[in-house]
Design a protein around this motif. Structure first.
Motif, PDB file in Angstrom:
ATOM      1  N   PRO A 291      39.887  36.847  42.584  1.00  0.00           N
ATOM      2  CA  PRO A 291      40.221  37.442  43.874  1.00  0.00           C
ATOM      3  C   PRO A 291      41.589  37.007  44.380  1.00  0.00           C
ATOM      4  O   PRO A 291      42.042  35.891  44.133  1.00  0.00           O
ATOM      5  CB  PRO A 291      39.105  36.943  44.793  1.00  0.00           C
ATOM      6  CG  PRO A 291      38.657  35.656  44.172  1.00  0.00           C
ATOM      7  CD  PRO A 291      38.798  35.861  42.691  1.00  0.00           C
ATOM      8  N   GLY A 292      42.239  37.905  45.110  1.00  0.00           N
ATOM      9  CA  GLY A 292      43.522  37.595  45.719  1.00  0.00           C
ATOM     10  C   GLY A 292      43.444  37.381  47.207  1.00  0.00           C
ATOM     11  O   GLY A 292      44.360  36.834  47.815  1.00  0.00           O
ATOM     12  N   THR A 293      42.336  37.817  47.814  1.00  0.00           N
ATOM     13  CA  THR A 293      42.193  37.779  49.266  1.00  0.00           C
ATOM     14  C   THR A 293      40.839  37.197  49.657  1.00  0.00           C
ATOM     15  O   THR A 293      39.834  37.440  48.971  1.00  0.00           O
ATOM     16  CB  THR A 293      42.319  39.205  49.852  1.00  0.00           C
ATOM     17  OG1 THR A 293      43.623  39.715  49.577  1.00  0.00           O
ATOM     18  CG2 THR A 293      42.079  39.219  51.358  1.00  0.00           C
ATOM     19  N   ALA A 294      40.825  36.458  50.741  1.00  0.00           N
ATOM     20  CA  ALA A 294      39.576  36.019  51.371  1.00  0.00           C
ATOM     21  C   ALA A 294      39.630  36.432  52.841  1.00  0.00           C
ATOM     22  O   ALA A 294      40.628  36.206  53.523  1.00  0.00           O
ATOM     23  CB  ALA A 294      39.388  34.517  51.247  1.00  0.00           C
ATOM     24  N   ILE A 295      38.555  37.056  53.305  1.00  0.00           N
ATOM     25  CA  ILE A 295      38.461  37.463  54.704  1.00  0.00           C
ATOM     26  C   ILE A 295      37.320  36.666  55.342  1.00  0.00           C
ATOM     27  O   ILE A 295      36.163  36.793  54.940  1.00  0.00           O
ATOM     28  CB  ILE A 295      38.197  38.974  54.844  1.00  0.00           C
ATOM     29  CG1 ILE A 295      39.241  39.775  54.057  1.00  0.00           C
ATOM     30  CG2 ILE A 295      38.215  39.386  56.315  1.00  0.00           C
ATOM     31  CD1 ILE A 295      38.996  41.274  54.056  1.00  0.00           C
TER      32      ILE A 295
END
Length: 302
Positions: A291-295
């Motif tokens: 993954p490149g993003t964490a929300i």
């Protein structure tokens, strides 16, 4: 201060800084700020704030030439894109219903997200440290679409009264660029009303261990995940012109909980099969593997 902290670790001298094309995307900033070099060194809040204000002011035009269309900056209604994976708030509704709500966007940049929120019936406000970015946002609001108030300020000291907002959000703004992100969480909790949501997206913390390269070099782990020393770019005098701060997933959760907030989800967007666009270190190659993003999704207890 640059030069007064421990020597940067690890040595970045042999790490690729991106392709020639990537360097060209920041040509204006290079012209304004001069040649810079990457390092790892401790920075305080004031130094980080100054460095990132300088950087985003200098990079505003190049940033929008590269990413403005993807973000919907000049669309009549704005757009709310959470991340380079293209996750849109209209599809995922991480903020819940926004109509009639008071909403603050931190690190709004040119405010396409805040404008989109306003178009959904919210009373939205955008906040950013960069006047260059805010002026670009004002230019985007000269058409017939929704307009929102824009405030220049840092996220560690929010210029709003307690309980001013129902929702606070940030799409890759503010949080990675401040020295004291735990203070940001406390400030957000302070300005939220009971039951309010705080949702923000950042680089996935595991990305810290890889070089910022969209190709195969970016698949090789090189840096310690647990080293929180910021990534900093400095000019010829050693003065910081950009700063990005790392926290682990656990750090983020603990910051939120310590601020009195409840974490109810962490979203890790998958790379869409149809998306062949690179964005800096983001690429189909890397996105298909990790993954490149964490929300981070949290709320203030009622």
């Amino acid at each position: 201060m640059p030069g007064s902290a421990n020597p940067p670790f690890p040595d970045l001298s042999g790490v690729p800084e991106g392709t020639d094309d990537e360097a060209a995307r920041h040509a204006d900033a290079e012209t304004i700020l001069g040649e810079t070099r990457p390092t790892r060194t401790r920075l305080g809040s004031l130094e980080s704030e100054r460095a990132n204000r300088v950087w985003w002011d200098a990079d505003t035009d190049d940033y929008h030439r590269t990413h403005g269309e993807f973000l919907g900056v000049d669309s009549a209604a704005g757009e709310f894109v959470w991340c380079p994976e293209g996750l849109h708030e209209g599809d995922v509704q991480l903020l819940g219903p926004v109509a009639g709500r008071d909403v603050l966007e931190l690190g709004c940049g040119s405010a396409p997200c805040a404008r989109w929120i306003a178009g959904q019936g919210a009373r939205a406000v955008g906040l950013d440290i960069s006047m260059g970015m805010l002026q670009r946002g004002r230019a985007a609001m000269t058409g017939s679409g929704p307009t929102v108030p824009l405030v220049q300020a840092g996220a560690e000291n929010l210029p709003f009264a307690d309980g001013s907002f129902d929702i606070v959000c940030s799409a890759f703004g503010a949080v990675p660029f401040v020295a004291d992100s735990a203070r940001v969480m406390r400030e957000v909790a302070r300005v939220l009303r009971p039951g309010g949501r705080w949702v923000f997206s950042v680089n996935h913390p595991m990305r810290w261990i890889f070089p910022d390269d969209p190709g195969e070099q970016g698949l090789v782990a090189m840096f310690p995940y647990f080293d929180r020393t910021p990534y900093v770019e400095v000019d010829a005098t050693g003065r910081a012109t950009y700063a990005e701060h790392h926290r682990t997933v656990g750090d983020r959760v603990r910051e939120l909980v310590a601020a009195g907030l409840e974490v109810y989800d962490i979203v890790e967007p998958e790379w869409p099969e149809h998306l062949d666009r690179e964005w800096g270190q983001w690429s189909p190659l890397r996105g298909s593997i990790f993954p490149g993003t964490a929300i981070f999704c949290s709320r203030k207890p009622t």
